[in-house]
Design an enzyme around this catalytic site. Structure first.
Site, mmCIF file in Angstrom:
data_model
loop_
_atom_site.group_PDB
_atom_site.id
_atom_site.type_symbol
_atom_site.label_atom_id
_atom_site.label_comp_id
_atom_site.label_asym_id
_atom_site.label_seq_id
_atom_site.Cartn_x
_atom_site.Cartn_y
_atom_site.Cartn_z
ATOM 1 N N SER A 1 -9.272 91.944 92.549
ATOM 2 C CA SER A 1 -8.471 90.850 92.002
ATOM 3 C C SER A 1 -7.156 91.294 91.382
ATOM 4 O O SER A 1 -6.263 90.480 91.204
ATOM 5 C CB SER A 1 -9.293 90.077 90.984
ATOM 6 N N HIS B 1 -13.284 86.411 95.590
ATOM 7 C CA HIS B 1 -11.854 86.158 95.792
ATOM 8 C C HIS B 1 -11.482 86.061 97.273
ATOM 9 O O HIS B 1 -10.311 85.865 97.595
ATOM 10 C CB HIS B 1 -11.008 87.274 95.155
ATOM 11 N N LYS C 1 -14.055 79.300 92.470
ATOM 12 C CA LYS C 1 -12.677 79.667 92.839
ATOM 13 C C LYS C 1 -12.219 78.785 94.005
ATOM 14 O O LYS C 1 -12.025 77.595 93.801
ATOM 15 C CB LYS C 1 -12.611 81.163 93.140
HETATM 16 C C1 LIG Z 1 -14.699 85.561 89.476
HETATM 17 C C2 LIG Z 1 -15.614 86.603 89.977
HETATM 18 C C3 LIG Z 1 -16.975 86.597 89.645
HETATM 19 C C4 LIG Z 1 -17.557 85.614 88.686
HETATM 20 O O1 LIG Z 1 -17.687 84.353 89.264
HETATM 21 P P1 LIG Z 1 -18.168 83.136 88.357
HETATM 22 O O2 LIG Z 1 -18.829 82.203 89.321
HETATM 23 O O3 LIG Z 1 -16.966 82.584 87.695
HETATM 24 O O4 LIG Z 1 -19.135 83.686 87.363
HETATM 25 C C5 LIG Z 1 -17.784 87.568 90.210
HETATM 26 N N1 LIG Z 1 -17.282 88.517 91.035
HETATM 27 C C6 LIG Z 1 -15.978 88.560 91.350
HETATM 28 C C7 LIG Z 1 -15.473 89.625 92.271
HETATM 29 C C8 LIG Z 1 -15.100 87.620 90.825
HETATM 30 O O5 LIG Z 1 -13.803 87.679 91.126
#
Ligand SMILES: *Cc1c(COP(=O)(O)O)cnc(C)c1O
Length: 396
Positions: free
Chosen positions: A183, A211, A242
């Site tokens: 990210s 992502h 996301k």
């Molecule tokens: C955002 C993210 C998470 C967490 O996801 P949530 O559903 O918000 O808990 C886990 N792994 C990665 C790689 C992320 O970018």
């Protein structure tokens, strides 16, 4: 007692503030989207949401959620295995498996929970986990909860991965785990090579597509699509928070027996509440939309290419990316804060990232593109970057 502890916390908070690391939250009073309104009344263009497909305020998803409020109610007041499983939960699990071409899916309250609950039930002290150094915090925490022997390889470094895999031959079973898209830089894990090495050393592979799902690959099916290795990894985790609508929820999808064991043994699944039916209903609609048409992915890919090309042409230093994340490198922490503050005055909402979120001397502004952005939004952001970049002497 609390007086002493209060003084302790106050001094810790002051240290955070003095280091310039204190996080203040901006308050948004509109729905999430490309254009948002802050509680100050300022309207800004949002370039820092994980709203990659612009679905966070999508009318069709809202309608699906509203309909399910009427026919399935608000909450479940139960974990899945007691009385928290509806037809909608089962259907969403099936739809996610179809989307990724996997065998079965298990839902969680968040991907943080999916990652927190995946390792401990599957691997023991006889086994090995080989993890990328830049993996997400939830993977790191999940690995900590598991007794398997840990190996770490440098970010996307295949020579180092091979070295760790050789060491891990000492254990019974091996699992290589990586984020699909990292990210901070937006770089994509070399999953084709990871799978090749895993085969060579008889290891399994897990990829976190948080992502990358909805974003990477021609039809948004993630890194496995990008490298044409659909069905070749044992475990995929991802989020509904996301690109996939942005509400809440996570999942693990993959081999049938793995999902079956998780349903029996995964602690965040067994001991935490079911996602609300409306989130499942909107999730089902979301997957249907993605299967029916590719317009959102096409638009996102066009937007990302357009923005990155223009910024590169202006002379900005952009990290190589294959995702919807564009890291504009400024290197200096203060400069990144100042740059972001000036952009906000121009109506562009982005965040400066600096140590400890990224390594020292690697400060940047992270721009996240979305299918929700119109070309005029992109042009306005590019114009603002040009103006401030010149003002601050970042570009000529
Ligand atoms: C955002 C993210 C998470 C967490 O996801 P949530 O559903 O918000 O808990 C886990 N792994 C990665 C790689 C992320 O970018």
């Amino acid at each position: 007692m609390y007086t002493d502890y209060k003084n302790h916390l106050t001094s810790v908070l002051n240290e955070i503030k003095e280091a310039g690391l204190y996080k203040n939250e901006r308050i948004i009073v509109s729905p999430q989207g490309a254009e948002i309104e802050l509680n100050s009344g300022q309207k800004v263009l949002n370039f820092c949401a994980n709203n990659y497909l612009g679905l966070s305020n999508n009318p069709s998803l809202i309608e699906a959620a509203k309909t399910s409020l009427d026919d399935h109610g608000y909450g479940m007041s139960s974990v899945r295995f007691i009385c928290g499983t509806t037809d909608l939960h089962k259907e969403l699990e099936k739809k996610i498996a179809e989307f990724f071409n996997t065998e079965d899916t298990i839902l969680y309250a968040a991907c943080f929970d999916a990652n927190g609950g995946v390792f401990e039930p599957l691997l023991t002290e006889e086994d090995a986990i080989i993890s990328d150094a830049l993996n997400h915090a939830s993977i790191i925490d999940g690995v900590r909860l598991c007794k398997a022997v840990r190996y770490r390889y440098e970010n996307a470094d295949m020579a180092d991965l091979e070295k760790q895999l050789q060491l891990a031959r000492a254990q019974r079973f091996r699992l290589v785990v990586t984020d699909g898209v990292f990210s901070m830089d937006g770089n994509v894990a070399p999953l084709d090579k990871i799978v090749e090495l895993a085969n060579k050393y008889n290891a399994m592979v897990m990829v976190d597509e948080s992502h990358s799902a909805g974003v990477v690959g021609k039809t948004g099916r993630g890194v496995t699509e990008l490298y044409n290795i659909t069905g070749k990894v044992e475990i995929i985790t991802g989020t509904l928070g996301k690109a996939f609508g942005g509400a809440i929820g996570g999942f693990t999808t993959g081999k049938k027996e793995i999902i079956e064991i998780l349903r029996q043994r995964s602690r965040p699944y067994l001991f935490s509440n079911s996602i609300p039916p409306m989130v499942a209903a909107a999730g089902i609609r979301m997957i249907e939309m993605m299967t029916e048409t590719n317009v959102l992915q096409d638009k996102l890919h066009w937007n990302a290419e357009y923005f990155i090309t223009a910024m590169t042409k202006l002379g900005f230093d952009i990290k190589p990316t294959k995702s919807a994340i564009c890291a504009v490198m400024l290197y200096d922490a203060k400069l990144s804060q100042e740059f972001a503050a000036k952009l906000l005055k121009e109506g562009i909402y982005v965040i400066g990232f600096y140590y400890p979120v990224v390594p020292k001397g690697q400060a940047r502004i992270r721009v996240q593109l979305s299918a929700g952005h119109q070309k005029s939004h992109l042009d306005k952001a590019i114009g603002a970057f040009e103006k401030i970049g010149k003002d601050l002497g970042v570009i000529n």
